[in-house]
Design a protein around this motif. Structure first.
Motif, PDB file in Angstrom:
ATOM      1  N   ALA A  51      20.814  14.351 -15.910  1.00 52.51           N
ATOM      2  CA  ALA A  51      20.489  15.660 -15.329  1.00 52.51           C
ATOM      3  C   ALA A  51      19.345  15.491 -14.329  1.00 52.51           C
ATOM      4  N   GLU A  52      19.013  16.567 -13.641  1.00 51.43           N
ATOM      5  CA  GLU A  52      17.940  16.507 -12.644  1.00 51.43           C
ATOM      6  C   GLU A  52      17.158  17.814 -12.645  1.00 51.43           C
ATOM      7  N   GLY A  53      15.880  17.706 -12.373  1.00 48.25           N
ATOM      8  CA  GLY A  53      15.050  18.888 -12.140  1.00 48.25           C
ATOM      9  C   GLY A  53      14.007  18.497 -11.125  1.00 48.25           C
ATOM     10  N   THR A 125      23.274  23.358  -7.460  1.00 43.33           N
ATOM     11  CA  THR A 125      22.867  24.166  -6.308  1.00 43.33           C
ATOM     12  C   THR A 125      21.608  24.948  -6.603  1.00 43.33           C
ATOM     13  N   SER A 126      21.040  24.747  -7.792  1.00 44.93           N
ATOM     14  CA  SER A 126      19.889  25.573  -8.152  1.00 44.93           C
ATOM     15  C   SER A 126      18.861  25.498  -7.040  1.00 44.93           C
ATOM     16  N   SER A 127      18.349  26.624  -6.674  1.00 42.87           N
ATOM     17  CA  SER A 127      17.391  26.674  -5.578  1.00 42.87           C
ATOM     18  C   SER A 127      16.535  27.898  -5.766  1.00 42.87           C
ATOM     19  N   GLN A 200      30.992  19.416 -11.031  1.00 38.34           N
ATOM     20  CA  GLN A 200      30.311  20.664 -10.726  1.00 38.34           C
ATOM     21  C   GLN A 200      29.811  21.272 -12.029  1.00 38.34           C
ATOM     22  N   ALA A 201      28.590  21.783 -12.003  1.00 38.99           N
ATOM     23  CA  ALA A 201      28.035  22.485 -13.169  1.00 38.99           C
ATOM     24  C   ALA A 201      27.486  23.812 -12.692  1.00 38.99           C
ATOM     25  N   GLY A 202      28.120  24.873 -13.025  1.00 38.53           N
ATOM     26  CA  GLY A 202      27.687  26.200 -12.565  1.00 38.53           C
ATOM     27  C   GLY A 202      28.759  27.136 -13.013  1.00 38.53           C
ATOM     28  N   THR A 220      30.532  22.270 -18.297  1.00 36.84           N
ATOM     29  CA  THR A 220      30.324  23.687 -18.611  1.00 36.84           C
ATOM     30  C   THR A 220      29.517  23.867 -19.889  1.00 36.84           C
ATOM     31  N   ARG A 221      28.999  25.064 -20.055  1.00 33.55           N
ATOM     32  CA  ARG A 221      28.257  25.378 -21.271  1.00 33.55           C
ATOM     33  C   ARG A 221      29.165  26.010 -22.324  1.00 33.55           C
ATOM     34  N   HIS A 222      30.430  26.301 -21.985  1.00 33.84           N
ATOM     35  CA  HIS A 222      31.289  27.035 -22.919  1.00 33.84           C
ATOM     36  C   HIS A 222      31.819  26.116 -23.995  1.00 33.84           C
TER      37      HIS A 222
HETATM   38  C1  LIG Z   1      26.189  22.620 -18.041  1.00 38.24           C
HETATM   39  C2  LIG Z   1      25.281  22.812 -16.881  1.00 38.24           C
HETATM   40  C3  LIG Z   1      24.388  21.800 -16.541  1.00 38.24           C
HETATM   41  C4  LIG Z   1      23.516  21.941 -15.449  1.00 38.24           C
HETATM   42  N1  LIG Z   1      22.653  20.940 -15.130  1.00 38.24           N
HETATM   43  C5  LIG Z   1      21.795  21.099 -14.091  1.00 38.24           C
HETATM   44  C6  LIG Z   1      20.872  20.075 -13.746  1.00 38.24           C
HETATM   45  O1  LIG Z   1      20.798  19.012 -14.375  1.00 38.24           O
HETATM   46  N2  LIG Z   1      20.029  20.273 -12.701  1.00 38.24           N
HETATM   47  C7  LIG Z   1      20.058  21.437 -11.980  1.00 38.24           C
HETATM   48  O2  LIG Z   1      19.281  21.558 -11.049  1.00 38.24           O
HETATM   49  N3  LIG Z   1      20.914  22.425 -12.285  1.00 38.24           N
HETATM   50  C8  LIG Z   1      21.783  22.292 -13.315  1.00 38.24           C
HETATM   51  N4  LIG Z   1      22.657  23.303 -13.615  1.00 38.24           N
HETATM   52  C9  LIG Z   1      22.590  24.542 -12.812  1.00 38.24           C
HETATM   53  C10 LIG Z   1      23.760  24.720 -11.891  1.00 38.24           C
HETATM   54  O3  LIG Z   1      23.887  23.746 -10.939  1.00 38.24           O
HETATM   55  C11 LIG Z   1      23.691  26.031 -11.145  1.00 38.24           C
HETATM   56  O4  LIG Z   1      22.727  25.987 -10.177  1.00 38.24           O
HETATM   57  C12 LIG Z   1      23.356  27.154 -12.044  1.00 38.24           C
HETATM   58  O5  LIG Z   1      24.209  27.118 -13.135  1.00 38.24           O
HETATM   59  C13 LIG Z   1      23.511  28.457 -11.279  1.00 38.24           C
HETATM   60  O6  LIG Z   1      24.761  28.523 -10.686  1.00 38.24           O
HETATM   61  P1  LIG Z   1      25.800  29.560 -11.197  1.00 38.24           P
HETATM   62  O7  LIG Z   1      25.191  30.868 -10.819  1.00 38.24           O
HETATM   63  O8  LIG Z   1      27.076  29.277 -10.503  1.00 38.24           O
HETATM   64  O9  LIG Z   1      25.891  29.358 -12.676  1.00 38.24           O
HETATM   65  C14 LIG Z   1      23.546  23.160 -14.692  1.00 38.24           C
HETATM   66  C15 LIG Z   1      24.451  24.160 -15.048  1.00 38.24           C
HETATM   67  C16 LIG Z   1      25.319  23.997 -16.106  1.00 38.24           C
HETATM   68  C17 LIG Z   1      26.280  25.093 -16.434  1.00 38.24           C
END
Ligand SMILES: Cc1cc2nc3c(=O)[nH]c(=O)nc-3n(C[C@H](O)[C@H](O)[C@H](O)COP(=O)(O)O)c2cc1C
Lengths: 429, 381
Positions: A51-53, A125-127, A200-202, A220-222
């Motif tokens: 993961a990344e932050g 895409t978190s921003s 993709q994670a979002g 996904t988180r589901h």
């Molecule tokens: C399972 C999962 C893992 C994620 N891991 C990261 C991550 O490691 N780093 C990050 O910056 N964002 C992570 N995100 C955030 C997503 O990239 C996305 O920016 C966030 O879910 C908001 O987008 P959404 O509105 O489409 O959900 C993750 C999201 C999900 C669902």
């Protein structure tokens, strides 16, 4: 039987990881990463995931100090792991908002070359303005803009990955779009997988649509059966529009597994782990994240606060916000009243995320049932211990899956794409 | 201009075995040697690993891998990260450019290279001056070198501040208080540069060396100013020991003007070496004509001739060492290690094994104190 896919998530900056356990090792020494990656490869996993932050999380204006803080930069670390693994896919989470296509496409293609076809990119895409303070571009993009940028970013990266001829000559590229206007020559020949695998994670509508159009894997988180099935059906139904088939997109929820010799023992272990994950300080913090208020004067072993959440709060920075704090607070209060739970006990119950709890045989059966029921194509396992958190799973569950024919006993290909059963992308000249 | 101490300064790079036998003596400062392992683009891991191991066999201080967005080749930091687990001692110094890359990412990547190599990372800071490179990013037009080097200096500054933004003992894992880190030991850096700003702290904990080694090629004036201020290792281009000594003295003077200890800077002469096909080329030595390979002074000759040149310049007290760019690494690095270095080792001028584990230790540089940490009782030197 349907074949499942498995990935190993390195534990770290999240509330799953238990750092206080005496068995918990370094979160930064290379040896920890090597241990988990070798374990995953021993278990014939599809890939290893980081993961990344891009900014340390803050709470109430101060660095959040209750969870693991700090980690290596993903791509650099994965290149090193490529030296000590052979078949395991190597997935890096890298933000599309705080990078540029030319440079990132090059770094990803490099990893694909150096690992001989094992690279994957989790496009996030978190921003927010908070994270932007570490970058030249700064600022903030709303969700729609983030995803149009991400989609154009991935499309541009694919143009670059395709830009050399099959006989190894660079061809000039030019991309002009809303977000990027670039031209020149790429420095790297087409890589072993053609294109690194895109994850993709979002979860939003925009996120799902982006995944359906462009991703090979969804993280996904589901992780429950019903939610998983709904998500699975929704996302797979979006594929046809892009001329893609259901098998072209692999859906992998992030899940946790707790094992015991018996189901009862596993339940005991799970309760113990929950209490380690939710320290008294973490319980108050979880409450503050919902309430958006400073609740440090409350007793974690006492009752929930009477005051209501502040939905406009900016107490929490650098992590995804609770979507509807008033509703969550109401649910937690109801839970606490019904069972007579303290703050800490409420948080332990309400935030429980352990997906699979049981003996190895029970867990193996449930994982298979998920896949059979189309709630998932596979799983990203999130262990709570670094670096040995998947040792038991690999030693005790994987052999059962293999015996029952739901998981590979050997790698049949050399690339991550081949593990996932995805074809190499068409080379667009 | 003066050349320090050694009475046996030979006057040309054509010495013989006899002369060096006579003047074998312990050197006051150790000789440092580094080599570039790039060259024609290669896209596999194995060939890079093989060259790095070869250099490690010769106990070289570090290998470099040049990089630029302007020509074919893999990302150099990635390649050396891939090399790290397959080597044990040799320093790893990729080029990273500061013009189009986010300073925050530079800092994280080099810190991570230091973690995966257990303290063997450095970075060679460079700039991207061309319009062609600017168009690959489409974010800003090309700019003149002085402006880009001014920015590179700010990047070097911010990168090092980010490495310091975690104190070494920030991770506490205090079960009693539930805290993983002591957040008073994590620092916002609040850097405001002329073209960017960075809040911090770093996302990567302080790397094993404290600060990985910063290398800058000072052969142009704007780069030289940045080197004097920020570099641990400085490359200079010289065609005589006198010129090298003068350049080194100048680096030391300007480092001192920036409040630095000149003894904490290593000055290496950059040589492009062409060891040709024969043990000894017809006319070995430095070529005064046009630069053929573009990095440092051009040397042509056999491995023994190169050892002579290194011996003489080093004994003249003119340099701390050399950074060698083989014209063809696949051919020349083997000759450098088994010919040149072996001879220098035989003369006791160069180490035969690594007494230390980190690149800073190879270079004789101390682990820097953290600028953000409250002063300790015994001050770090
Ligand atoms: C399972 C999962 C893992 C994620 N891991 C990261 C991550 O490691 N780093 C990050 O910056 N964002 C992570 N995100 C955030 C997503 O990239 C996305 O920016 C966030 O879910 C908001 O987008 P959404 O509105 O489409 O959900 C993750 C999201 C999900 C669902």
């Amino acid at each position: 039987m349907k074949q499942m896919h498995l990935a190993a998530h390195f534990p770290g900056v999240n509330s799953t990881t238990v750092w206080a356990d005496p068995r918990s090792g370094s979160q930064i020494d290379f040896a920890s990463f090597e241990h988990l990656a070798r374990t995953a490869e021993r278990g014939k996993f599809d890939f290893f995931f980081l993961a990344e932050g891009l900014r340390l999380r803050e709470h109430n204006g101060r660095i959040h100090d209750l969870d693991v803080v700090g980690r290596p930069e993903s791509l650099t670390l994965l290149n090193a792991l490529a030296a000590v693994t052979d078949r395991l896919g190597l997935a890096a989470t890298v933000n599309a908002t705080f990078n540029e296509p030319y440079e990132l496409a090059r770094r990803l293609a490099t990893l694909d070359h150096l690992s001989e076809g094992r690279a994957a990119w989790n496009v996030v895409t978190s921003s927010d303005a908070f994270t932007g303070e570490n970058f030249r571009r700064g600022g903030y993009l709303d969700r729609a803009d983030r995803y149009t940028r991400a989609a154009e970013f991935v499309a541009t990266a694919r143009e670059l990955w395709d830009s050399w001829t099959p006989d190894g000559t660079p061809r000039p590229f030019a991309h002009t779009g809303r977000h990027f206007d670039i031209s020149g020559e790429f420095t790297v020949p087409r890589s072993p997988q053609g294109h690194p695998v895109v994850i993709q994670a979002g979860d939003s509508d925009e996120g799902r649509e982006f995944a359906a159009s462009a991703a090979d894997v969804i993280f996904t988180r589901h992780g429950t059966l019903e939610a998983g099935q709904a998500f699975y059906a929704d996302v797979k139904a979006r594929l046809a529009k892009y001329g893609r088939r259901p098998g072209d997109l692999t859906i992998m929820p992030g899940v946790t597994v707790v094992l015991g010799d018996t189901d009862a023992e596993a339940q005991e272990n799970a309760t113990e782990i929950r209490h380690l994950q939710v320290s008294p300080q973490n319980a108050l913090l979880a409450l503050e994240q919902v309430w958006g208020r400073d609740l440090s004067s409350y007793d974690p072993d006492g009752p929930l606060p009477d005051i209501d959440p502040d939905p406009e709060s900016d107490l929490v920075q650098g992590r995804v916000k609770v979507a509807d704090p008033l509703a969550v607070a109401a649910k937690w209060r109801a839970l606490s009243e019904a069972k007579g739970l303290s703050i800490r006990q409420t948080v332990v119950e309400a935030t429980a995320r352990q997906s699979f709890i049981g003996s190895p045989r029970t867990v193996a059966g449930e994982l298979e049932a998920f896949v059979e029921a189309e709630a998932a194509d596979g799983f990203i396992l999130v262990p709570h211990l670094t670096p040995g958190g998947l040792d038991d799973f690999v030693d005790r569950v994987v052999p059962l899956l293999q015996e029952r024919g739901s998981f590979r006993s050997e790698y049949t290909g050399t690339t991550l794409r081949s593990h996932l059963g995805h074809a190499e992308p068409v080379w667009k000249g | 201009m003066s050349v320090s101490g050694n009475p046996a300064v030979p006057d040309g790079p054509t010495g013989t075995e006899n002369r060096t036998e006579r003047s074998r003596m312990p050197a006051t400062r150790p000789l440092h040697l580094a080599a570039e392992i790039g060259g024609p683009p290669r896209y596999d891991a194995a060939s890079h690993v093989a060259l790095a191991r070869l250099a490690e066999g010769g106990a070289l201080d570090f290998v470099t891998l040049r990089d630029s967005f302007a020509r074919p080749g893999l990302d150099a930091a990635a390649v050396l990260a891939r090399v790290a687990p397959e080597t044990a001692r040799v320093g790893l110094v990729p080029t990273l450019t500061t013009t189009h890359t986010e300073p925050f990412h530079v800092s994280s990547a080099v810190a991570t290279l230091d973690w995966v190599s257990r303290g063997r990372a450095g970075w060679h800071a460079d700039v991207s001056t061309t319009e062609a490179e600017a168009r690959l990013f489409g974010r800003r037009p090309a700019a003149p070198a002085p402006a880009l080097w001014q920015e590179a200096g700010e990047v070097a500054d911010v990168v090092a501040r980010l490495w310091d933004s975690w104190e070494d003992d920030a991770e506490i894992r205090s079960v009693a208080t539930g805290r993983f880190v002591d957040r008073d030991k994590l620092h916002h850096i609040d850097f405001e540069g002329s073209t960017f700003s960075v809040k911090g702290p770093a996302i990567v904990p302080r790397p094993p060396q404290g600060r990985p080694v910063t290398v800058i090629d000072a052969t142009t004036a704007p780069a030289g100013r940045v080197a004097a201020r920020h570099a641990d290792v400085v490359y200079v281009r010289a065609s005589s020991p006198e010129q090298a000594a003068a350049l080194r003295a100048e680096v030391h003077r300007s480092a001192a003007r920036h409040g630095r200890d000149p003894q904490a800077v290593r000055v290496l002469v950059a040589l492009t070496v062409d060891l040709g096909d024969a043990e000894t080329a017809p006319e070995p030595g430095l070529e005064s004509g046009p630069q053929l390979a573009g990095h440092g002074t051009y040397f042509r000759g056999g491995p023994v001739d190169l050892a002579e040149l290194i011996t003489q310049w080093y004994r003249a007290g003119a340099v701390d060492g050399f950074h060698l760019t083989p014209l063809s690494p696949a051919r020349d690095l083997e000759r450098i290690v088994n010919g040149t270095v072996a001879l220098l080792q035989h003369r006791s001028l160069f180490r035969t094994f690594y007494p230390g584990g980190t690149l800073r230790e190879h270079l004789g540089l101390t682990r820097p104190a953290n600028r953000y940490a409250a002063p300790r009782t015994e001050a770090a030197s």
